[in-house]
Enzyme design. Sequence first.
Site, mmCIF file in Angstrom:
data_model
loop_
_atom_site.group_PDB
_atom_site.id
_atom_site.type_symbol
_atom_site.label_atom_id
_atom_site.label_comp_id
_atom_site.label_asym_id
_atom_site.label_seq_id
_atom_site.Cartn_x
_atom_site.Cartn_y
_atom_site.Cartn_z
ATOM 1 N N HIS A 192 0.841 -1.197 0.000
ATOM 2 C CA HIS A 192 0.000 0.000 0.000
ATOM 3 C C HIS A 192 0.877 1.249 0.000
ATOM 4 O O HIS A 192 2.065 1.187 0.321
ATOM 5 C CB HIS A 192 -0.893 0.026 1.251
ATOM 6 C CG HIS A 192 -1.822 -1.149 1.369
ATOM 7 N ND1 HIS A 192 -2.975 -1.268 0.635
ATOM 8 C CD2 HIS A 192 -1.755 -2.272 2.146
ATOM 9 C CE1 HIS A 192 -3.593 -2.411 0.952
ATOM 10 N NE2 HIS A 192 -2.866 -3.038 1.868
ATOM 11 N N ASP B 87 -1.399 8.695 -1.494
ATOM 12 C CA ASP B 87 -1.312 9.841 -2.406
ATOM 13 C C ASP B 87 -2.134 10.962 -1.781
ATOM 14 O O ASP B 87 -3.359 10.849 -1.665
ATOM 15 C CB ASP B 87 -1.876 9.412 -3.778
ATOM 16 C CG ASP B 87 -2.185 10.579 -4.712
ATOM 17 O OD1 ASP B 87 -1.984 11.756 -4.317
ATOM 18 O OD2 ASP B 87 -2.649 10.323 -5.841
ATOM 19 N N HIS C 187 -3.640 14.530 -2.091
ATOM 20 C CA HIS C 187 -3.936 15.582 -3.067
ATOM 21 C C HIS C 187 -3.458 16.937 -2.564
ATOM 22 O O HIS C 187 -3.342 17.874 -3.332
ATOM 23 C CB HIS C 187 -5.441 15.624 -3.358
ATOM 24 C CG HIS C 187 -5.932 14.451 -4.147
ATOM 25 N ND1 HIS C 187 -7.201 14.398 -4.674
ATOM 26 C CD2 HIS C 187 -5.319 13.293 -4.519
ATOM 27 C CE1 HIS C 187 -7.359 13.244 -5.326
ATOM 28 N NE2 HIS C 187 -6.229 12.558 -5.235
ATOM 29 N N HIS D 91 -5.566 9.038 -0.712
ATOM 30 C CA HIS D 91 -5.994 7.672 -1.026
ATOM 31 C C HIS D 91 -4.799 6.803 -1.356
ATOM 32 O O HIS D 91 -3.704 7.298 -1.619
ATOM 33 C CB HIS D 91 -7.004 7.670 -2.189
ATOM 34 C CG HIS D 91 -6.463 8.163 -3.493
ATOM 35 N ND1 HIS D 91 -5.896 7.333 -4.429
ATOM 36 C CD2 HIS D 91 -6.395 9.426 -4.011
ATOM 37 C CE1 HIS D 91 -5.524 8.055 -5.484
ATOM 38 N NE2 HIS D 91 -5.804 9.322 -5.256
ATOM 39 N N CYS D 92 -5.038 5.516 -1.361
ATOM 40 C CA CYS D 92 -3.996 4.563 -1.721
ATOM 41 C C CYS D 92 -3.908 4.521 -3.243
ATOM 42 O O CYS D 92 -4.926 4.559 -3.930
ATOM 43 C CB CYS D 92 -4.347 3.187 -1.159
ATOM 44 S SG CYS D 92 -3.009 1.985 -1.319
ATOM 45 N N HIS E 21 -7.991 -0.538 -4.737
ATOM 46 C CA HIS E 21 -7.740 -0.179 -3.332
ATOM 47 C C HIS E 21 -8.690 0.916 -2.872
ATOM 48 O O HIS E 21 -9.151 0.906 -1.737
ATOM 49 C CB HIS E 21 -6.277 0.254 -3.133
ATOM 50 C CG HIS E 21 -5.312 -0.880 -3.074
ATOM 51 N ND1 HIS E 21 -4.413 -1.052 -2.039
ATOM 52 C CD2 HIS E 21 -5.106 -1.923 -3.919
ATOM 53 C CE1 HIS E 21 -3.697 -2.159 -2.254
ATOM 54 N NE2 HIS E 21 -4.093 -2.694 -3.396
ATOM 55 N N MET F 245 -9.846 2.515 0.792
ATOM 56 C CA MET F 245 -8.630 3.254 1.152
ATOM 57 C C MET F 245 -8.641 4.697 0.687
ATOM 58 O O MET F 245 -7.967 5.066 -0.276
ATOM 59 C CB MET F 245 -7.398 2.538 0.614
ATOM 60 C CG MET F 245 -7.082 1.279 1.396
ATOM 61 S SD MET F 245 -5.446 0.637 1.041
ATOM 62 C CE MET F 245 -4.471 1.421 2.317
ATOM 63 N N HIS G 169 -26.778 17.132 0.356
ATOM 64 C CA HIS G 169 -27.933 17.996 0.606
ATOM 65 C C HIS G 169 -28.396 17.727 2.030
ATOM 66 O O HIS G 169 -28.508 16.576 2.438
ATOM 67 C CB HIS G 169 -29.046 17.659 -0.397
ATOM 68 C CG HIS G 169 -30.344 18.348 -0.121
ATOM 69 N ND1 HIS G 169 -30.662 19.563 -0.679
ATOM 70 C CD2 HIS G 169 -31.404 17.999 0.648
ATOM 71 C CE1 HIS G 169 -31.875 19.934 -0.259
ATOM 72 N NE2 HIS G 169 -32.341 19.003 0.552
ATOM 73 N N GLU H 187 -28.480 24.959 -1.624
ATOM 74 C CA GLU H 187 -29.416 23.882 -1.289
ATOM 75 C C GLU H 187 -28.730 22.523 -1.396
ATOM 76 O O GLU H 187 -28.938 21.636 -0.600
ATOM 77 C CB GLU H 187 -30.640 23.930 -2.214
ATOM 78 C CG GLU H 187 -30.290 23.841 -3.691
ATOM 79 C CD GLU H 187 -31.508 23.846 -4.598
ATOM 80 O OE1 GLU H 187 -31.451 24.497 -5.640
ATOM 81 O OE2 GLU H 187 -32.513 23.207 -4.258
ATOM 82 N N THR H 188 -27.896 22.392 -2.422
ATOM 83 C CA THR H 188 -27.161 21.151 -2.684
ATOM 84 C C THR H 188 -25.806 21.562 -3.207
ATOM 85 O O THR H 188 -25.693 22.560 -3.903
ATOM 86 C CB THR H 188 -27.911 20.317 -3.745
ATOM 87 O OG1 THR H 188 -29.195 19.973 -3.235
ATOM 88 C CG2 THR H 188 -27.171 19.034 -4.093
ATOM 89 N N HIS I 31 -27.956 13.740 -2.839
ATOM 90 C CA HIS I 31 -29.261 14.025 -3.422
ATOM 91 C C HIS I 31 -29.448 13.439 -4.820
ATOM 92 O O HIS I 31 -30.326 13.863 -5.573
ATOM 93 C CB HIS I 31 -29.579 15.520 -3.395
ATOM 94 C CG HIS I 31 -31.060 15.811 -3.283
ATOM 95 N ND1 HIS I 31 -31.930 15.613 -4.334
ATOM 96 C CD2 HIS I 31 -31.816 16.237 -2.252
ATOM 97 C CE1 HIS I 31 -33.154 15.945 -3.943
ATOM 98 N NE2 HIS I 31 -33.115 16.315 -2.691
#
Lengths: 371, 317
Positions: free
Chosen positions: A122, A125, A127, A162-163, A173, A178, A283, A307-308, A334
């Site tokens: 494993h 990463d 971001h 994430h992996c 993964h 992950m 939402h 709203e969303t 939603h």
Amino acid sequence: MITRREAFMGATMAAVVAGMPPFTSKAKAAVGRPDIAALPRQKVTLVAPPFVHTHEQVATGGPKIIEFTMTIEEKPMVIDDEGTTLQAMTFNGSVPGPLMVVHQDDYVELTLVNPESNSLAHNIDFHAATGALGGGELSLVNPGEQVTLRFRATRTGTFVYHCAPGGAMIPWHVVSGMSGAIMVLPRDGLKDEKGQPLRYDRIYYIGENDFYIPRDKDGRYKSYESPGDAYQDTMELMRGLIPTHEVFNGRVGALTGDNAMAAKVGETVLIVHSQANRDTRPHLIGGHGDHVWEEGKFANPPAKDLETWFIRGGSAGAALYTFLQPGIYAYVNHNLIEAVELGATAHFMVEGAWDDDLMAQVEAPKPIATN
Amino acid sequence: MEGGTARLPDSRAVLVSKEVNIMPFDIPHMISGLVAAAAIPASMLGAADWLLDGPAEIPFPVAQTVAVSGRVAFPLPGEFLRDGRPVAAPRRLEEIAAFEIMTYQVSVLDYRRCVDAGACRPADAAPGQALRTPATGVSHVDAEAYAAWYSQATGERWRLPSAAEWALAAGERFSGDDLPVVADADNPAERWLSAYRAESARERTPVAEPQPRGAFGANAHGVYDLAGNVWEWTSTCYVRSTLAVGGREIATAVENCGVHVLEGRHRAYMSNFIRDGKSGGCAVGVPPDNLGFRLVREPRGETFVARLRDAVRGLFR
């Protein structure tokens, strides 16, 4: 003959060999760059979502090195009320992995442990990080190894981690659980579109996952002995792009009932929402997003009164809301099919006084009046 | 668990005695008797199933029943308002006319016979279930269709129990509505929150998957599997009633028969076409694990009169 485990590791061995020498803390201090060796260090113990480790909203003092440790656990996890089991891969034992909180210009120093009991290689990463595939190239660990990675949190916002161990291993993964998120706060805290400070009384972290559980010929969900056993069938299903489960925090109902999130009328709640793989659209039923960083990046002014909001697959967003009415609130994806049929529903239980001015049932249901 | 198997009566004997009951001048009965006879060969197709499933099943058994009558105190189904505010359902004491209720829920095998006869839609239950498992994945519409077919096939009158009949038959297993109705006139959220907490605190069934009949044991009347993990459709419609101010009498009521009452570990209301409790519920709350049913048999005398009446009516249609 190679074992299954060796076969899985094989795909990533090349990356290990090509890996760069580990960082040392003796890097020269350049202009605008602190002497890392001289920075204060702070150790943070991570907590399982939806909760978030204690942290300052406005940083006191200068940049620090924030030390985290995450242990990768491969383990079967039940993902719905029917007992459907996922051969899960987890950062620190939870799906999603824990939310890490630092401030801009802090250094994140993560020790990633892959215990001998696991079967796969494993990595991670981020971001939020710059270079080396988000740190993935420098963090690959085989079962029985650990690695320490440091990166500077240069940009503010909520970011997915994430992996990503290479090739087909990457999506597999990720859909095995992950992923997680890190929040890099501005040193002086969150601000509205006019630069006025914003604070929160509570913070919850919701990680949304799409799962792909293969079925047998009778239509029942299959369970497998190990992640490797599940690989072939799962990949085949994943390529159809239609998840069997779309859930918050690892399972249908993880944030409902006894595990519903709590708040009080008048409290401001920050909801961090990540989806490492697939688009989603949170939402809050009966509420709003007062200030929303849809893309999660605090250098941009927050959108108001949403709203969303849209969380792109592979990103994390943040929404700030002050509850004005008591009651049960459903917080959903939603796409209501995904919310109700596939599981992407959470609940808030909000205590406090009812405000008749905002809403009232003027007249209860009764037979239609006839004259 | 096959706890109920040993208690099954010799259903063949029941079948024979039924034939004896066919009186020469009972034309409607004779017609239905022919239908029943016609149904036997079709059900014989299930003989292989029967062999696999054990010796207790015969090709066309008439369901074992338990006779029940008496008085039952139970909270009325539906939603109740007084002064425009939700209140707890009033409890009523009702005298229930004698009836017979199926000892077990209608099984996968029972239901399959109706499907094979072309009178029922295949259930949505997971394939590969044991034949002695209760039929689940069935809607109110399906249950009604089964009752109609079964009545015709047996020459008897079978129907869904009312919620009151179910409560009486369930005896000590009856729960009815148990969600608290908190009366805080100024804050409707108090009721939602307390009901949500109560629902969350409800004990879950140990397994959600339907179990072979008998797995949840019998109640004091000898009726099996009540309030297990299969909720049972009733013939009682959802109704919203307004109680008289300061009283317990119902002032006005609006019935919605597109929604029927299900009884089980707790009471539930579902649209007639819903076959899966999980997708039929509201946004919040604990849904039933599975939807199934059992039938009641009306007394024979009534059947004869009713059938004669129906036959006469039919002549003038």
